[in-house]
Scaffold this active site. Structure first.
Site, PDB file in Angstrom:
ATOM      1  N   CYS A 154       0.758  -1.369   0.166  1.00 19.77           N
ATOM      2  CA  CYS A 154      -0.037   0.022   0.092  1.00 19.77           C
ATOM      3  C   CYS A 154       0.756   1.304  -0.212  1.00 19.77           C
ATOM      4  CB  CYS A 154      -0.920   0.038   1.200  1.00 19.77           C
ATOM      5  SG  CYS A 154      -2.116  -1.039   1.331  1.00 19.77           S
ATOM      6  N   GLU A1274      -5.631   6.114  -8.263  1.00 16.97           N
ATOM      7  CA  GLU A1274      -5.238   5.494  -9.253  1.00 16.97           C
ATOM      8  C   GLU A1274      -4.149   5.784 -10.293  1.00 16.97           C
ATOM      9  OE1 GLU A1274      -8.172   2.980 -11.024  1.00 16.97           O
ATOM     10  OE2 GLU A1274      -8.185   2.414  -8.989  1.00 16.97           O
TER      11      GLU A1274
END
Length: 1343
Positions: A154, A1274
């Protein structure tokens, strides 16, 4: 086989509490014991093979002889419980927690935004905690080394390194002052009296960094557990007593003398010796090997001896790598340099060998005897003429650790009754030289693709070879030597004639089959000679140092071949716009607020699906999957499985009371399987282990059908999932007649696995009435889970309550598949009436699920001689796998985003999603843009290369510059695109860097630098309005507390955190008043999937609407008592019958696309950005180093700059893996190889650019989104393509220097093999080449 004596009592401590096991099972591993028996769920299962670090704990042991306590990190997923007698274990719960006191590590990690999904965070904490227990003031090098064995999907690692750097005086300016730069003091101001909260404004100041200095509690050593005195007494008492633990199937024996160990080995010759369990444990797990008796020799003093003789060092076989490293670090400075060449070479290899967790438990003897081909130390020991001391009941003997031993030749091997007691590593001599080399897919914590160790001894005072030893690992099933080559070169001088002869002999003697395990065959052949060349140069350099007057200086061209990349801890800069100075301190919007669950992540208190405690009567399910890529199912026999111990039932399609899946995909295969990994049925048993064991007893008969395994095969067979998608503007065909030049080509990108740290997990609990079920599941789409479970069971959705607190990462991989897994578990619950837990192991998760779609792009580009592109015609294909899944949307986005930031007047793109017999590919962060944006950069660069123009010039020339429309007629204003581009050029110092790189490359033949700057126009959101709808429910309670429900799922992206910030701002109350409830389908029905970087703002908008409704209702109350408190207003409103509950609904952004015309307004808005990356490559090996990346992005008004920066960095690192190291490999039969961190390499700490700098553009607006924000989750993935093109730039420099000036293409991922083989030279030319079609490759070319 059981040992005759009674089982001993196993005693150890966990977090200061004594644990006694009277029936310890030798097959039990610590991780599962902690989680299942002690309910310490902070320690996570991530991979089960010691490759990710999520399960890290600290082990403390007491040595009764030295009277010292030793603390070290270890992977609990590999630690046998029986090996821990007398040990003290500290888990993340024992370091600190919210109920007692946080440890500074935990607080700093959370406050420095070092966690997102939080699943890896406990492992990070434990690695750092173990380091601090041994080194209270570590260096930055020690900190980064401590994290070698920890993976994070992450954060991108930078904030983790930043938070831990505060413990290093070399890094933190406030170290030792009692202050810390990682805390912010919360200030709660009085509520303002406005009726509604004003739109947040931005200040004029730019902030740098996310951790402003404030007072911070210093480290408190009293917080650490003391080593239990009882364990010291146990260690003293048991050091002369053999321990025996009898399990149901296995006996564990831990002797204390060598004589006893040898007697046991004579009695049980096939029993393995287990010290760290890093080899045997993985074999047991992955190969299903069973051992009736296990011998644990770690308590035998003879195996721990360390002493120096006049000729060398003797090291006990049970010595672990970390201790070996410490021994050598102490010995090397004490001895003349000429004696320590082997020792220094071992230290070099130890720096990159595994992670710190493995280095602390893996033993030298185990490494030697297991003789894995990629093992890095064995070739060095063989080259260094190490000798093994073997012992058995028949006596002792010494054998050389040489090539014959490593090849397991019977005449050179140890017998089953023998034990390696110690290893003698001799000193090197003055005229002797030893070196080692390795190349792996990742610089650290990765097995070598190929390694080598070489030794040469010259006749005294000469360069005439007296002895030569050459060994290679990774070229076969065992480490191989080259005795013929060595023999023929003896007596030769160390010169170029010898070197050229050596190349020929090595390639003749070391044969690598074109079908060799692991593939990359020609690359590995090249390394054989590249490594020898490097050894040759190093020896020449050493000879020059030894005899300065006898040997000339190395040619300048070759000096760069000797330089190895120097590791520097990564550093980052984050620049963002501050809030308006007039904004109340309590208003959190626009501030870098800590992740809502950050502290719980760091303490292990954050609960994930598999952390839910056991439910009464709970059963476990394991899946039976297809072994064929495409076949008819002829029969399924479950009788043997049903007779297995603990098995309750087997569920299949025949047990489904409703519909078996949907129109595209089934829950259980029925008549046909369409990929290897297709779930056919599930075994339900009392434990997962019993269910898993029984899956092997389900017998399935097939009739094979022809599989389609590649995009090219699908095109040939006209195998597609949906109709073609197309956009077009201008007249492409006519435009080609008007241009100066036309080029055609292809671009390929491979697939990518999501590799979320938390595997797919489902717990289904039946209610006692009305067919109700509670489904706990890790998913991005709870509503879809609810609907599919209901449909599968043939009941209404209102009977299914789907709940999810958080997911341990998702990235698109938990959009569709969790619904099918939950439905399968629900069928088991329906059949048995019991709760069912279906949690996948890492290899099953990667085996069954797909990932990012591989991509094939065909382009035809017409352009003018100045670089202006006039016409582009594209044909794009993605491999959707065996079912539609999300491939319709993926190919639509591929087509709609195919031009990236380029304004092409005549443009056409057609796209198809191919159907193959591979796992169904699905959504993945970036959703087609990482493929199609990359392809655009390929054809833009191809134009520049064809014309000999700088890439930056052609890119800038063809970018959007003025307001216009896209090929699908959506209006666009690219002003911020140009601003980002210019700002990135400036901040990266692009032009000066380019000139400096050009000068560097002129003088460096074997190392090259490259730089690339890439523009980005990322279209955010979905192509239909309803994709953006969101709902919320906000309740104010009489005490003034506020509860928020929303339809979004917390995946680590900080959705809940930003929702809370919005609620705080709109209600004008402190964050401490507000709580957000986990995602559940009961209060918020029909919520849209959380995906696409836009869900956060949509859910925030829904919460804003609900909060504004409530604030308006409270207006009369507030006006009556403007000086009152929030609690008073809530009570008064209740007493006046004012509704304190409000629903908020956001219908979504207007978006649409008509595929018949190829026109529409498919995206709510665009995110603009640019990234510039600088790299350095090693032309001999294909290794590369990321030096610097500058990212400028149009973030508009950031609701939370820390979260936005984290999303950008995390996306960038995920993209870095996609474009450079992550490869999904399948056999020619469709069997997936890449099933865990051993074979699949996501980026690690060592891959982070040395400088990672983020600049969020100030003073920009997005008028349609809440507070003028933008979703950035994104966009960062594609920006990592700047690293790909920087590497390509460096490769181009190498090729140019070698006289290769033509246009060339490189496929993604640009891994070590592709980099090396593209740097064409005499090494790549001299190796044998295999003709495709004449052999069966190890893997199909998935790109």
């Amino acid at each position: 086989m059981a040992h005759p004596t009674q089982s001993d009592e196993l005693v150890f401590f966990v977090n200061g509490r004594k644990v006694t096991e009277r029936c310890a099972d030798p097959e039990e591993l610590l991780l599962y014991y902690l989680r299942k028996c002690l309910r310490l769920t902070g320690t996570k299962y991530g991979c089960g093979i010691g490759g990710c670090g999520a399960c890290t704990v600290m082990v403390s042991t007491y040595d009764p002889d030295t009277k010292k306590i030793h603390h070290f990190p270890a992977n609990s997923c590999l630690l046998p419980l029986c090996s821990l007698h007398g040990a003290a274990i500290t888990t993340v719960e024992g370091v600190g927690n919210t109920k007692t006191k946080l440890h500074p590590i935990q607080k700093r990690l959370a406050k420095c935004h070092g966690s997102q999904c939080g699943f890896c965070t406990p492992g990070m904490v434990m690695s750092m905690y173990s380091l601090l227990r041994n080194h209270p003031e570590p260096t930055m090098e020690q900190i980064t080394a401590a994290l070698d064995g920890n993976l994070c999907r992450c954060t991108g690692y930078r904030p983790i390194i930043d938070s831990f750097s505060a413990f290093s005086q070399a890094s933190c300016p406030l170290a030792g002052s009692g202050k810390c730069c990682l805390d912010q003091e919360g200030v709660e101001g009085k509520e303002k009296e406005e009726d509604l909260a004003p739109e947040p404004k931005r200040g004029d100041r730019m902030c740098s960094g996310l951790c402003p200095p404030e007072d911070f509690q210093p480290k408190d050593s009293t917080q650490d557990y003391i080593f239990p005195p009882e364990l010291m007494r146990i260690a003293e008492a048991s050091k002369r007593r053999t321990l025996v633990f009898n399990g149901k199937r296995t006996t564990w024996i831990s002797p204390v003398t060598l004589r006893e160990l040898l007697g046991l080995k004579a009695k049980y010759p096939n029993a393995p010796l287990v010290v760290g369990n890093t080899s045997i444990g993985i074999d047991v797990k992955k190969l299903g090997i069973y051992y009736p008796v296990i011998l644990h020799p770690a308590r035998v003093p003879d195996l721990h001896i360390v002493y120096r003789t006049k000729n060398g060092l003797v090291i006990g076989a049970a010595t672990n790598f970390a201790k070996l490293r410490d021994i050598l670090l102490n010995v090397v400075p004490e001895l003349p340099a000429e004696k320590t060449k082997t020792y220094r070479t071992l230290l070099k290899q130890l720096r990159t060998l595994a992670g710190e967790q493995i280095r602390n438990v893996a033993s030298l003897g185990g490494h030697i005897v297991s003789r894995g081909s990629p093992w890095d130390l064995n070739p060095v020991l063989a080259a260094g003429k190490a000798i093994l001391n073997l012992a058995s009941t028949d006596g002792t003997r010494w054998i050389p650790l040489n090539g014959e031993f490593l090849a397991r030749l019977p005449r050179a091997d140890l017998s089953p009754e023998e034990v390696i007691v110690s290893v003698f590593i001799p000193f090197t001599k003055k005229d002797e030289f030893v070196s080692a080399f390795r190349q792996a897919e990742r610089r650290k914590n990765a097995l070598s693709v190929t390694n080598s160790a070489m030794q040469v001894r010259f006749q005294p005072g000469t360069d005439v070879i007296e002895e030569l030893t050459i060994l290679y690992g990774g070229t076969g099933r065992a480490t191989v030597s080259a005795p013929v080559t060595s023999q023929k070169l003896r007596g030769r001088k160390w010169n170029e004639q010898m070197l050229n002869e050596a190349y020929r002999l090595i390639l003749e003697e070391i044969q690598l089959s074109p079908s060799a395990l692991g593939g990359k065959v020609e690359y590995r052949r090249t390394l054989l000679v590249s490594f020898f060349f490097r050894f040759y140069l190093k020896v020449l350099q050493d000879l020059k140092y030894l005899y300065p007057c006898k040997y000339p200086e190395l040619p300048e061209e070759n000096l760069s071949a000797l330089d190895e990349f120097v590791e520097h801890p990564p550093r980052g800069v984050q620049v963002y716009q501050d809030v308006d100075p007039q904004q109340p301190p309590q208003d959190p919007v626009g501030r870098p607020v800590m992740h809502q669950s950050g502290i719980k992540h760091a303490t292990g208190e954050a609960v994930y699906t598999d952390d839910i405690g056991p439910i009464d009567g709970q059963l476990y399910m394991a899946a039976v999957t297809s072994t064929r890529a495409h076949a008819k199912i002829l029969s399924i026999s479950t009788s043997e499985a049903l007779e297995s111990p603990g098995v309750v039932t087997v569920v299949s399609a025949a047990d489904i009371p409703g519909k078996n899946g949907d129109e595209h995909e089934k829950v259980f295969a029925e008549d046909e399987v369409i990929y290897i990994g297709h779930i056919i049925c599930g075994v339900v048993a009392e434990t997962y282990e019993l269910a898993k064991e029984a899956t092997r007893k389900v017998k399935i008969r097939y009739r094979d059908l022809e599989p389609i395994l590649t995009i090219e095969d699908a095109i040939w067979h006209n195998s597609y999932l949906i109709e073609e998608r197309k956009i077009e503007q201008g007249n492409v065909d006519e435009a080609f007649y008007t241009v100066d030049q036309i080029i055609e080509g292809e671009s390929h990108t491979g697939g990518q696995k999501h590799f979320y740290l938390e595997t797919n997990s489902t717990v289904v609990i039946p209610r006692k009435e009305d067919n109700e079920l509670i489904v706990y599941v890790s998913t991005q789409d709870t509503s879809n889970v609810q609907q599919l479970v209901a449909s599968t069971l043939g009941i209404q959705s209102n009977r299914i309550n789907c709940q999810m607190t958080r997911a341990g990462g998702a990235f698109g991989g938990k959009m569709t598949k969790p619904s099918f897994f939950a439905a399968a578990a629900a069928v088991a619950t329906h059949k048995t009436g019991c709760p069912v837990r279906f949690v996948m192991e890492r290899d099953d998760d990667m085996f069954i699920t797909g990932g990012r779609s591989p991509f094939l792009g065909k382009y035809k580009v017409g352009f003018m001689n100045d670089g202006k592109i006039k016409a582009v015609d594209l044909e794009y294909y993605v491999d959707g796998g065996c079912t539609k899944d999300m491939s319709d949307m993926v190919i639509e986005y591929v087509v709609l985003k195919s031009f990236n930031a380029y304004d092409i007047p005549n443009f056409r793109c057609r796209g198809r999603a191919c159907k193959t017999n591979l796992p169904s590919n699905t959504a993945f962060r970036g959703f087609g843009f990482p493929q199609t944006g990359f392809a655009a950069e390929v054809w833009v660069e191809a134009v520049a290369d064809e014309l000999g123009l700088p890439h930056v010039t052609v890119r800038e020339m063809n970018m959007y510059k003025t307001a216009t429309t896209t090929p699908f007629k959506q209006e666009i204003d690219p002003q911020n695109l140009i601003v980002c581009w210019k700002e990135c050029l400036k901040r990266s110092d692009y032009y000066n860097k380019s000139r400096a790189i050009e000068e560097f490359n002129k003088t460096s033949y074997w190392k090259k630098k490259g730089i690339a700057i890439i523009p980005m126009m990322f279209s955010n959101g979905g192509t239909k309005t309803f994709y953006h709808q969101a709902a919320s429910l906000v309740n104010i309670y009489v005490d003034g507390s506020v509860l928020v429900h929303c339809g979004g799922s917390e995946l680590g992206q900080g959705l809940y955190t930003r929702v809370l910030q919005v609620a705080s701002h709109e209600l004008m109350i402190p964050l401490s008043y507000i709580h957000i409830f986990e995602r559940t389908t009961a209060p918020i029905p029909n919520a849209i999937v959380t995906a696409g970087a836009i869900s956060t703002e949509c859910n925030c908008k829904a919460v804003q609407i609900a909060c504004q409704t409530l604030r308006k209702r409270l207006e009369p109350v507030i006006k009556k008592n403007p000086q009152g408190k929030w609690e008073d207003w809530a009570k008064t409103a209740f007493s006046e019958s004012i509704n304190l509950s409000a629903a908020g609904y956001f219908p979504g952004y207007h978006s649409n696309i008509d595929w018949k015309t190829g026109k529409g307004h498919p995206f709510p808005y665009f995110v603009f950005g640019a990234a510039c990356s600088e790299v350095e490559i090693d032309c001999l090996t294909g290794d590369h180093k990321n030096l610097q990346t500058d990212i400028v992005i149009d973030a508009c008004y950031s609701i939370n700059p820390a979260i936005n920066v984290g999303q950008i960095e995390g996306g960038f690192m995920q993209g870095l893996g996609y474009y450079t190291s992550e490869e999904v490999k399948f056999s020619p039969e469709g069997q997936q190889y890449t099933l865990g961190p051993d074979m699949y390499k996501i980026p690690a700490v060592c891959d982070v650019p040395e400088q990672l700098r983020i600049y969020m553009l100030p003073n920009t607006r997005n008028p349609i989104a809440i507070y003028s924000s933008k979703g950035l989750g994104e966009a960062g993935v594609f920006l990592a393509s700047s690293v790909f093109f920087a590497i390509k730039d460096a490769v181009a420099a190498a090729r140019k220097q070698r006289g290769l000036n033509g246009v060339f293409t490189l496929d993604s991922p640009l891994n070590i093999a592709r980099i090396r083989m593209a740097c064409t030279d005499h090494f790549t030319e001299m190796i044998p080449k295999d003709v495709p079609g004449t052999y069966k490759p190890w893997a199909i070319d998935g790109t």
